[in-house]
Write a protein that holds these residues in place. Structure first.
Motif, mmCIF file in Angstrom:
data_model
loop_
_atom_site.group_PDB
_atom_site.id
_atom_site.type_symbol
_atom_site.label_atom_id
_atom_site.label_comp_id
_atom_site.label_asym_id
_atom_site.label_seq_id
_atom_site.Cartn_x
_atom_site.Cartn_y
_atom_site.Cartn_z
ATOM 1 N N GLY A 1 13.866 39.839 -23.628
ATOM 2 C CA GLY A 1 12.626 39.169 -24.011
ATOM 3 C C GLY A 1 12.884 37.985 -24.921
ATOM 4 N N ARG A 2 11.966 37.029 -24.875
ATOM 5 C CA ARG A 2 12.076 35.827 -25.727
ATOM 6 C C ARG A 2 10.672 35.399 -26.139
ATOM 7 N N LEU A 3 10.478 35.146 -27.430
ATOM 8 C CA LEU A 3 9.171 34.726 -27.916
ATOM 9 C C LEU A 3 9.335 33.819 -29.123
ATOM 10 N N PRO A 4 8.359 32.968 -29.396
ATOM 11 C CA PRO A 4 8.465 32.042 -30.534
ATOM 12 C C PRO A 4 8.579 32.798 -31.850
ATOM 13 N N ALA A 5 9.498 32.340 -32.702
ATOM 14 C CA ALA A 5 9.691 32.981 -34.004
ATOM 15 C C ALA A 5 9.382 32.040 -35.152
ATOM 16 N N GLY A 6 9.051 30.812 -34.856
ATOM 17 C CA GLY A 6 8.770 29.829 -35.894
ATOM 18 C C GLY A 6 8.679 28.451 -35.282
ATOM 19 N N ASP A 7 8.627 27.423 -36.131
ATOM 20 C CA ASP A 7 8.498 26.051 -35.645
ATOM 21 C C ASP A 7 9.761 25.569 -34.939
ATOM 22 N N ARG A 8 10.921 26.108 -35.342
ATOM 23 C CA ARG A 8 12.182 25.572 -34.819
ATOM 24 C C ARG A 8 13.061 26.611 -34.156
ATOM 25 N N GLU A 9 12.556 27.821 -33.984
ATOM 26 C CA GLU A 9 13.422 28.856 -33.441
ATOM 27 C C GLU A 9 12.646 29.845 -32.581
#
Length: 379
Positions: free
Chosen positions: A110-118
């Motif tokens: 799985g992959r999901l947004p963790a912040g503005d740059r990562e």
């Protein structure tokens, strides 16, 4: 991955806090997916390199190469989905999760947004059953909810998480104490409980129980909780304050959020018994019919068999037969253990509910979990 390859992307957030957050997320994913191991890392969108990583259920002395992690992060599957099943013959996945030949073969990435740059990337396996398309869609939403919720808690200001503020926000009687059981703060419900002098009272500013036996249990629970905090295990302990069926009470003792100079702070909560909600949870977990749920509800209210019979228009002998049958289904042999099951099925989120369409598989799983916890409680 080498230790020098694990660097924080945001200097303002301590690396240890980020790693702890990743570990918490990984453990939640393991429970959600029913997997054995999980590899979680943050990925810089700008460079494509992993920043920080944790492995749950794996030997930490053996670290995968950075090249393997990069290959996972650059998968073509990410272009069309944020969650996908991993082929059991996938060599990078096997290296990251460490799969033995006789182990189950199903894994999920799985992959999901963790912040503005990562981004946050995780790989979880190995599960006995394959992941259906419906499950993957549900898991995708659940993973986002888990991470978003965790982020919201971790980003709160330290004064928002102070024990004093937290105590005031709790509906149940709650106390912030130090390592000697001295009360530092309490809420209004806690003040009312102390005025009644049962099941706890104040002795020169120190919380004490109704007898020496309970006081010894309280002291041991306090020592265990402080020890778990120093080891970052964050355990909490249950202490029975009264085993009287008509006035059953227990305390939950856990580490409270605090500044470094107050690391001995603990939080004590005295949940109030709700027989109706408790009977619903137990009935849902063990598949009890409505008639037996009513009997469990009255038992949690402290009613004796004769009183239950008067409420339900049954003879005392019939009620005792019902109780024995229910205890057999629940795997218990003492009536006091109904209260233990009440505690062990208590959800931190919402009360359990009666639902005729409740999946049998989930009911069986909940039953096994509750019985297993009860066995540990007996030990």
């Amino acid at each position: 991955m080498r230790d020098d390859a694990i660097i924080p992307v945001q200097p303002k957030a301590p690396a240890t806090a980020t790693l702890h957050r990743l570990e918490m997320f990984g453990r939640a994913i393991l429970g959600l997916l029913e997997c054995r191991r999980c590899f979680v890392f943050t990925l810089s969108r700008e460079t494509g390199f992993a920043l920080q990583a944790v492995r749950i259920g794996l030997d930490r002395s053996t670290q995968p190469s950075a090249d393997v992690i990069t290959r996972l992060a650059q998968r073509e599957e990410w272009q069309t989905a944020d969650l996908f099943a991993v082929d059991p013959a996938d060599a990078p996945a096997a290296e990251l999760l460490g799969r033995k030949q006789e182990e189950p073969e199903h894994a999920l990435a799985g992959r999901l947004p963790a912040g503005d740059r990562e981004d946050l990337v995780f790989l979880a396996g190995w599960r006995v059953k394959p992941f259906s398309a419906t499950e993957i869609a549900c898991f995708s939403r659940a993973a986002n909810i888990i991470w978003t919720t965790m982020q919201s808690f971790m980003h709160r200001r330290s004064d928002d998480l102070s024990p004093d503020r937290l105590v005031e926000e709790l509906a149940f009687p709650a106390f912030s104490i130090d390592h000697k059981w001295r009360v530092i703060e309490m809420n209004e419900a806690g003040r009312q409980l102390l005025q009644a002098k049962t099941p706890l009272r104040l002795d020169n500013g120190v919380l004490v129980g109704p007898n020496a036996f309970v006081n010894n249990l309280m002291q041991q629970a306090l020592r265990d909780t402080i020890a778990s905090r120093s080891e970052r295990a964050w355990a909490n302990r249950l202490v029975p304050l009264s085993t009287d069926h008509r006035a059953f009470a227990f305390a939950r003792i856990g580490a409270a959020p605090a500044e470094r100079q107050h690391m001995d702070r603990l939080l004590v909560i005295i949940p109030q018994l709700d027989p109706v909600a408790g009977a619903k949870r137990i009935a849902a977990a063990f598949g009890l019919p409505w008639a037996e749920e009513r009997i469990v509800q009255l038992l949690l209210r402290g009613e004796p068999p004769a009183g239950i019979g008067r409420h339900l228009d049954l003879t005392e002998a019939t009620v005792r037969t019902y109780i024995k049958r229910i205890m057999l289904k629940l795997g218990i042999n003492r009536q006091i253990e109904f209260f233990l099951l009440y505690i062990l099925t208590l959800s931190p989120f919402v009360d359990g509910c009666r639902d005729p369409a409740f999946p049998n598989e989930l009911e069986s799983r909940a039953s096994l979990i509750a019985v297993d916890r009860l066995r540990h409680a007996r030990a």
